[in-house]
Design a protein around this motif. Structure first.
Motif, mmCIF file in Angstrom:
data_model
loop_
_atom_site.group_PDB
_atom_site.id
_atom_site.type_symbol
_atom_site.label_atom_id
_atom_site.label_comp_id
_atom_site.label_asym_id
_atom_site.label_seq_id
_atom_site.Cartn_x
_atom_site.Cartn_y
_atom_site.Cartn_z
ATOM 1 N N LYS A 9 63.680 38.072 93.772
ATOM 2 C CA LYS A 9 63.465 37.815 92.498
ATOM 3 C C LYS A 9 62.615 36.584 92.469
ATOM 4 O O LYS A 9 61.590 36.615 91.666
ATOM 5 N N ASN A 10 63.015 35.671 93.190
ATOM 6 C CA ASN A 10 62.401 34.293 93.211
ATOM 7 C C ASN A 10 60.899 34.390 93.785
ATOM 8 O O ASN A 10 60.072 33.774 93.356
ATOM 9 N N ARG A 11 60.893 34.923 94.956
ATOM 10 C CA ARG A 11 59.611 35.156 95.459
ATOM 11 C C ARG A 11 58.497 35.783 94.770
ATOM 12 O O ARG A 11 57.348 35.584 95.073
ATOM 13 N N TYR A 12 59.104 36.619 93.813
ATOM 14 C CA TYR A 12 58.107 37.575 92.914
ATOM 15 C C TYR A 12 57.628 36.442 91.926
ATOM 16 O O TYR A 12 56.796 36.808 90.992
ATOM 17 N N ARG A 13 58.328 35.485 91.461
ATOM 18 C CA ARG A 13 57.900 34.562 90.330
ATOM 19 C C ARG A 13 56.483 34.165 90.298
ATOM 20 O O ARG A 13 55.877 34.253 89.316
ATOM 21 N N PHE A 14 55.877 33.921 91.240
ATOM 22 C CA PHE A 14 54.494 33.415 91.519
ATOM 23 C C PHE A 14 53.608 34.454 90.960
ATOM 24 O O PHE A 14 52.848 34.448 90.075
ATOM 25 N N LEU A 15 53.644 35.704 91.543
ATOM 26 C CA LEU A 15 52.927 36.979 91.122
ATOM 27 C C LEU A 15 53.335 37.302 89.562
ATOM 28 O O LEU A 15 52.174 37.476 88.811
ATOM 29 N N ALA A 16 54.479 37.107 89.137
ATOM 30 C CA ALA A 16 54.767 37.377 87.793
ATOM 31 C C ALA A 16 54.013 36.491 86.707
ATOM 32 O O ALA A 16 53.333 36.894 85.748
#
Ligand SMILES: Cc1cc2nc3c(=O)[nH]c(=O)nc-3n(C[C@H](O)[C@H](O)[C@H](O)COP(=O)(O)O)c2cc1C
Ligand code: SF4
Length: 376
Positions: free
Chosen positions: A194-201
């Protein structure tokens, strides 16, 4: 009519068949990443080949995000004119084209930096491929990256492209944030998927904010790092679901990077037999089963029968090819005209050579054949 040649839509973009030219670096930018006449000509030729959707070679959104030589850039407004020429050339031939935008992160090539830039990555750990140790990006660098992606997408729209594709695969910045190989952060951008997705989000949100709701925004997503401690498909399914919720319009499913073993890299050797084709199609299916948005399969697809079967079996909605269009830019036209022999490409990888020499990529096998004919 074959399901492969059906008319379909990705959001507002009407596509006359289900073929996609996967992003392919052409090595035809100039020293500053500006579009050259030869690049326009190359895309014009592809545009005449009846490919459903052409995706450009990766274009860097910041000067410290470039990589291969003579890569085309999309990092300043002066480049809009050249980009417009590419879009117009393809449209004039009846094709559709979207640019792929990238920041290569720790895999950038510092030899190409012109202004003493720093290498930026999610964490200050050595890249297993280049040995580069990047500066761990802080809030202000992340903001600069988001602005760069958004500005590049807006330039693509102003230049008349039909959409934009984020490069989220092959071990570049977005993939680096998603992957525990490169992302060792302990803040809100690291740790859980969830956190590693944050940049892409945040990239997607910035891009969407720049181009508006109607402009197609696609991603090429690396769903399996095929490397120790790498990103896994089970995590990527969660990423794909979030992307769909957050407004992505299609997901091209790729996997691996230069950090993977050669036989699991994104660009693999493929024998000219059906069993060797479509080496990532099962991963495409795995993602497709979990998302409501169109999925594009890529990797070693060489025949109309395999391409059609992928669509018929609902493994993917679209089928993307890269190397076959280097050897035969008009492959789809050939298939439509009734010659359904598989692509002539033997997947040897020789097409990089002339690109690295600054002459633009070309098919080595064709070159050798021509030289032989000239001698005879
Ligand atoms: C010369 C060359 C350049 C490439 N450039 C890119 C690129 O700019 N962006 C990208 O996402 N993939 C790039 N790729 C990978 C292809 O898009 C594709 O994922 C891979 O080659 C597998 O497809 P294929 O078997 O049809 O070639 C490149 C591949 C080749 C051979
Ligand atoms: S050199 Fe030609 S045959 Fe070899 S991979 Fe490239 S396009 Fe295919």
């Amino acid at each position: 009519m074959s399901v492969f040649f059906e008319n379909t839509w990705i959001k507002s973009l009407e596509l006359p068949n289900r073929s996609v030219r996967s992003a392919t670096w052409t090595g035809l930018g100039d020293e500053k990443g500006y579009v050259t006449d030869r690049a326009v000509q190359r895309y014009r030729e592809l545009g005449a080949g009846r490919i459903g959707l052409i995706i450009s070679g990766y274009m860097y959104v910041m000067t410290n995000g470039s990589q291969l030589p003579f890569m085309i850039g999309n990092y300043e407004d002066g480049q809009i004119e050249g980009l417009t020429r590419i879009a117009e050339a393809v449209h004039a031939e009846g094709g559709r084209i979207i640019p792929q935008i990238v920041h290569t992160g720790v895999r950038a090539n510092p030899k190409a930096f012109r202004n003493g830039e720093e290498i930026w990555g999610p964490s200050a750990v050595p890249d297993p491929v280049t040995g580069n140790i990047p500066k761990e990006v802080g809030k202000s660098e992340i903001l600069s990256l988001l602005e760069a992606y958004a500005a590049a997408a807006l330039r693509a729209k102003k230049a008349g492209f039909d959409g934009v594709q984020l490069h989220g695969a092959h071990g570049y910045q977005i993939n680096q944030f998603l992957s525990p190989i490169w992302n060792k952060r302990t803040d809100a951008y690291g740790g859980s998927i969830k956190n590693r997705y944050r940049f892409l989000a945040e990239v997607l949100e910035a891009v969407r904010g720049a181009v508006g709701d109607d402009f197609p925004v696609l991603i090429k997503l690396g769903v399996h790092d095929f490397a120790e401690n790498g990103l896994l498909p089970e995590e990527s399914v969660q990423v794909a679901r979030r992307l769909a919720e957050d407004g992505i319009d299609a997901i091209e499913v790729s996997a691996g990077s230069a950090a993977s073993p050669k036989d699991l890299a994104p660009i693999r050797k493929v024998k000219r037999i059906p069993e060797d084709e479509a080496y990532l199609a099962d991963l495409a299916l795995y993602i497709k089963q979990s998302v409501p948005v169109p999925v594009i399969a890529v990797g070693g697809i060489r025949s109309l029968s395999t391409a059609t079967k992928i669509v018929e079996d609902r493994k993917a909605d679209y089928v993307a090819l890269s190397r076959p269009f280097i050897r035969e830019p008009h492959l789809i036209r050939r298939w439509m005209d009734g010659d359904t022999e598989p692509a002539l490409c033997i997947s040897c990888g020789g097409c990089f050579e002339t690109g690295l020499e600054g002459k633009g990529i070309s098919c080595k096998v064709e070159r050798k054949l021509r030289e032989k004919q000239e001698k005879e």
